[in-house]
Design an enzyme around this catalytic site. Structure first.
Site, PDB file in Angstrom:
ATOM      1  N   ASN A 178       4.962   9.869  -0.616  1.00 51.55           N
ATOM      2  CA  ASN A 178       5.735   8.659  -0.635  1.00 51.55           C
ATOM      3  C   ASN A 178       6.543   8.364  -1.688  1.00 51.55           C
ATOM      4  OD1 ASN A 178       5.435   8.173   2.325  1.00 51.55           O
ATOM      5  ND2 ASN A 178       3.895   6.901   1.955  1.00 51.55           N
ATOM      6  N   LEU A 193       7.914   3.006   1.593  1.00 51.18           N
ATOM      7  CA  LEU A 193       8.396   1.956   0.842  1.00 51.18           C
ATOM      8  C   LEU A 193      10.052   2.042   0.874  1.00 51.18           C
ATOM      9  CD1 LEU A 193       7.944  -0.598  -1.023  1.00 51.18           C
ATOM     10  CD2 LEU A 193       7.649   1.030  -2.608  1.00 51.18           C
ATOM     11  N   ASP A 208       1.019  -1.275   0.017  1.00 50.48           N
ATOM     12  CA  ASP A 208      -0.131  -0.077   0.066  1.00 50.48           C
ATOM     13  C   ASP A 208       0.865   1.228   0.000  1.00 50.48           C
ATOM     14  OD1 ASP A 208      -1.528   2.327   0.632  1.00 50.48           O
ATOM     15  OD2 ASP A 208      -2.667   1.167   2.385  1.00 50.48           O
ATOM     16  N   TYR A 233     -11.740  12.632  -5.245  1.00 48.04           N
ATOM     17  CA  TYR A 233     -10.667  12.539  -6.459  1.00 48.04           C
ATOM     18  C   TYR A 233     -10.329  13.911  -6.912  1.00 48.04           C
ATOM     19  CZ  TYR A 233      -9.373  10.243 -10.888  1.00 48.04           C
ATOM     20  OH  TYR A 233      -8.795   9.637 -12.068  1.00 48.04           O
TER      21      TYR A 233
HETATM   22  P1  NAD Z   1      -7.603   1.458 -11.988  1.00 51.56           P
HETATM   23  O1  NAD Z   1      -8.445   1.307 -10.663  1.00 51.56           O
HETATM   24  O2  NAD Z   1      -7.639   0.247 -12.864  1.00 51.56           O
HETATM   25  O3  NAD Z   1      -6.023   1.143 -11.148  1.00 51.56           O
HETATM   26  C1  NAD Z   1      -5.512   1.546 -10.133  1.00 51.56           C
HETATM   27  C2  NAD Z   1      -4.676   0.715  -9.357  1.00 51.56           C
HETATM   28  O4  NAD Z   1      -3.973   1.546  -8.205  1.00 51.56           O
HETATM   29  C3  NAD Z   1      -5.321  -0.524  -9.005  1.00 51.56           C
HETATM   30  O5  NAD Z   1      -4.643  -1.643  -9.329  1.00 51.56           O
HETATM   31  C4  NAD Z   1      -5.529  -0.112  -7.410  1.00 51.56           C
HETATM   32  O6  NAD Z   1      -5.459  -1.425  -6.886  1.00 51.56           O
HETATM   33  C5  NAD Z   1      -3.940   0.543  -7.217  1.00 51.56           C
HETATM   34  N1  NAD Z   1      -4.232   1.271  -5.966  1.00 51.56           N
HETATM   35  C6  NAD Z   1      -5.157   2.135  -5.364  1.00 51.56           C
HETATM   36  N2  NAD Z   1      -4.693   2.577  -4.181  1.00 51.56           N
HETATM   37  C7  NAD Z   1      -3.470   2.122  -3.864  1.00 51.56           C
HETATM   38  C8  NAD Z   1      -2.606   2.055  -2.630  1.00 51.56           C
HETATM   39  N3  NAD Z   1      -2.889   2.746  -1.663  1.00 51.56           N
HETATM   40  N4  NAD Z   1      -1.480   1.319  -2.784  1.00 51.56           N
HETATM   41  C9  NAD Z   1      -1.054   0.391  -3.951  1.00 51.56           C
HETATM   42  N5  NAD Z   1      -1.940   0.484  -4.820  1.00 51.56           N
HETATM   43  C10 NAD Z   1      -2.941   1.246  -4.879  1.00 51.56           C
HETATM   44  O7  NAD Z   1      -7.413   2.587 -12.703  1.00 51.56           O
HETATM   45  P2  NAD Z   1      -6.813   3.119 -13.710  1.00 51.56           P
HETATM   46  O8  NAD Z   1      -7.968   3.434 -15.022  1.00 51.56           O
HETATM   47  O9  NAD Z   1      -5.802   2.068 -14.342  1.00 51.56           O
HETATM   48  O10 NAD Z   1      -6.195   4.738 -13.495  1.00 51.56           O
HETATM   49  C11 NAD Z   1      -4.675   4.638 -13.298  1.00 51.56           C
HETATM   50  C12 NAD Z   1      -4.198   6.059 -12.861  1.00 51.56           C
HETATM   51  O11 NAD Z   1      -4.736   6.785 -13.996  1.00 51.56           O
HETATM   52  C13 NAD Z   1      -5.092   6.517 -11.814  1.00 51.56           C
HETATM   53  O12 NAD Z   1      -4.155   7.400 -10.958  1.00 51.56           O
HETATM   54  C14 NAD Z   1      -6.325   7.685 -12.387  1.00 51.56           C
HETATM   55  O13 NAD Z   1      -6.525   8.678 -11.474  1.00 51.56           O
HETATM   56  C15 NAD Z   1      -5.225   7.885 -13.612  1.00 51.56           C
HETATM   57  N6  NAD Z   1      -6.306   8.115 -14.652  1.00 51.56           N
HETATM   58  C16 NAD Z   1      -7.063   7.293 -15.490  1.00 51.56           C
HETATM   59  C17 NAD Z   1      -7.964   7.648 -16.243  1.00 51.56           C
HETATM   60  C18 NAD Z   1      -8.564   6.413 -17.374  1.00 51.56           C
HETATM   61  O14 NAD Z   1      -9.486   7.029 -18.122  1.00 51.56           O
HETATM   62  N7  NAD Z   1      -8.219   5.121 -17.093  1.00 51.56           N
HETATM   63  C19 NAD Z   1      -8.243   9.100 -16.746  1.00 51.56           C
HETATM   64  C20 NAD Z   1      -7.847  10.087 -15.821  1.00 51.56           C
HETATM   65  C21 NAD Z   1      -6.800   9.459 -14.894  1.00 51.56           C
END
Ligand code: NAD
Ligand code: UDP
Length: 313
Positions: free
Chosen positions: A100, A62, A57, A146
């Site tokens: 972190n 880390l 986490d 968010y």
């Molecule tokens: P997702 O939910 O599929 O992936 C997020 C990952 O982060 C997950 O695997 C989750 O388990 C992990 N995670 C969350 N909290 C955590 C923690 N405290 N410690 C370790 N791991 C943790 O989302 P995504 O679509 O892959 O998005 C990834 C990133 O890109 C995010 O930061 C999101 O805000 C950003 N983003 C994505 C989109 C999109 O359209 N997919 C758009 C804008 C921004």
């Protein structure tokens, strides 16, 4: 061989980015706590000899012995369904988790890229949105965990650049879709495809006139990769500028899946942005990057993926 750390590697974008960096001959350390990620993404990456995984986490400190050449910080729930279910976890990963990761970048003297979002523009008053637009965000609405979380993460990232000399980049990611979204992800493209394949009504929130600009995942990660390689500091929009209403998207998915589904209009979530389109001229000029996949082609690839997901039927 350069070694990078990707937080959020078990998620949708984290998986695709890890694959791209492995293809480009990087060693990848993936970190995730599976809050919204998938174990299958990690097991599929683990077949690669240059990939290693840490179940961790990122809101906890880390310590890493090895040299790190770059950090891509993606860890954070991204679907509105997820961040509304995990509001405190979302705020904590955007704040403590980002700090972190920035601390690792500082101590290892390596570059850092933050996965930020078009949500920093909130419900925008200008269209398209360029990087110098400050946004229109409700700081106390349900989405603020968010939106404000990511705005804080951007502020923190800039402070580490100005005050701690960390080399930083900020990718403002616009709605991205593609294979490996979870069936229950809750975002519009996966919801509509799953509903259409099951011949269920497509749940259109509000009147469906609100717009988004959808970027196919391979285009998105190429843009993030190019930004990571660049010398640029600060935010860059990475998205597809083709703007589509939610109703148009629903009808297109029904057509492409050959589905008998209808549209089911239901309540619009609070503060749901009415319009969204990236101005991508900075990314085009700076990175020589352009999204190449049309919405129709990207949707067809994504539909094929969901057809192959056995738990769908
Ligand atoms: P997702 O939910 O599929 O992936 C997020 C990952 O982060 C997950 O695997 C989750 O388990 C992990 N995670 C969350 N909290 C955590 C923690 N405290 N410690 C370790 N791991 C943790 O989302 P995504 O679509 O892959 O998005 C990834 C990133 O890109 C995010 O930061 C999101 O805000 C950003 N983003 C994505 C989109 C999109 O359209 N997919 C758009 C804008 C921004
Ligand atoms: N949306 C919808 N039906 C769904 C899921 C989402 O009409 O089943 C709408 C949602 O209200 C928003 C748009 O589609 O206007 C994009 O929603 P998503 O959750 O994919 O992303 P975000 O709101 O973060 O842009």
């Amino acid at each position: 061989m350069d070694r990078i750390l990707i937080s959020g590697v078990a998620g949708f974008l984290g998986y695709h980015l890890a694959r791209l960096f492995l293809q480009e001959n990087y060693q990848v350390i993936g970190v995730d706590n599976y809050l919204t990620g998938s174990r299958k993404n990690v097991t599929d990456l683990e077949v690669h000899e240059n990939f290693s995984f840490l179940y961790h986490d990122v809101t906890k400190q880390l310590y890493l012995e090895e040299k790190i050449d770059g950090i891509l910080h993606l860890a954070c729930p991204a679907s509105p369904v997820d961040y509304l279910k995990y509001p405190l976890e979302t705020l904590r990963v955007c704040s403590v988790g980002t700090q972190n990761m920035l601390e690792i970048a500082r101590t290892k003297s390596c570059r850092f890229i933050l996965a930020s979002t078009s949500e920093v523009y909130g419900d925008p008053k200008v269209n398209p949105q360029s990087e110098d637009y400050w946004g229109n965000v409700n700081p106390i609405g349900p989405r603020s965990v968010y939106d404000e979380g990511k705005r804080y993460a951007e502020a923190l990232t800039m402070a580490y650049y100005r005050n701690q000399a960390v080399e930083i980049k900020i990718a403002r990611i616009f709605n991205t879709y593609g294979p490996r979204m979870r069936i229950e992800d809750g975002r519009v493209v996966s919801n509509f495809i799953v509903q259409a394949l099951r011949e269920e009504p497509l749940t259109v929130y509000g009147d469906g006139a609100q717009t988004r600009s959808f970027c196919y995942v391979t285009d998105e990660i190429k843009g993030i990769y190019k930004l990571f390689q660049s010398q640029f500091t600060g935010p860059v929009n990475i998205g597809n500028a083709e703007e589509t209403s939610v109703t148009t998207l629903a009808k297109l998915i029904i057509k492409l899946t050959n589905s008998k589904s209808d549209l089911y209009f239901t309540e619009l979530p609070q503060d749901d942005p009415q319009i969204r389109q990236p101005d991508i001229s900075l990314a085009q000029n700076l990175l020589g990057w352009n999204p190449e996949t049309s919405l129709e082609k990207g949707l067809l690839e994504t539909i094929e993926y969901f057809k192959g997901v056995t738990s769908l039927s």
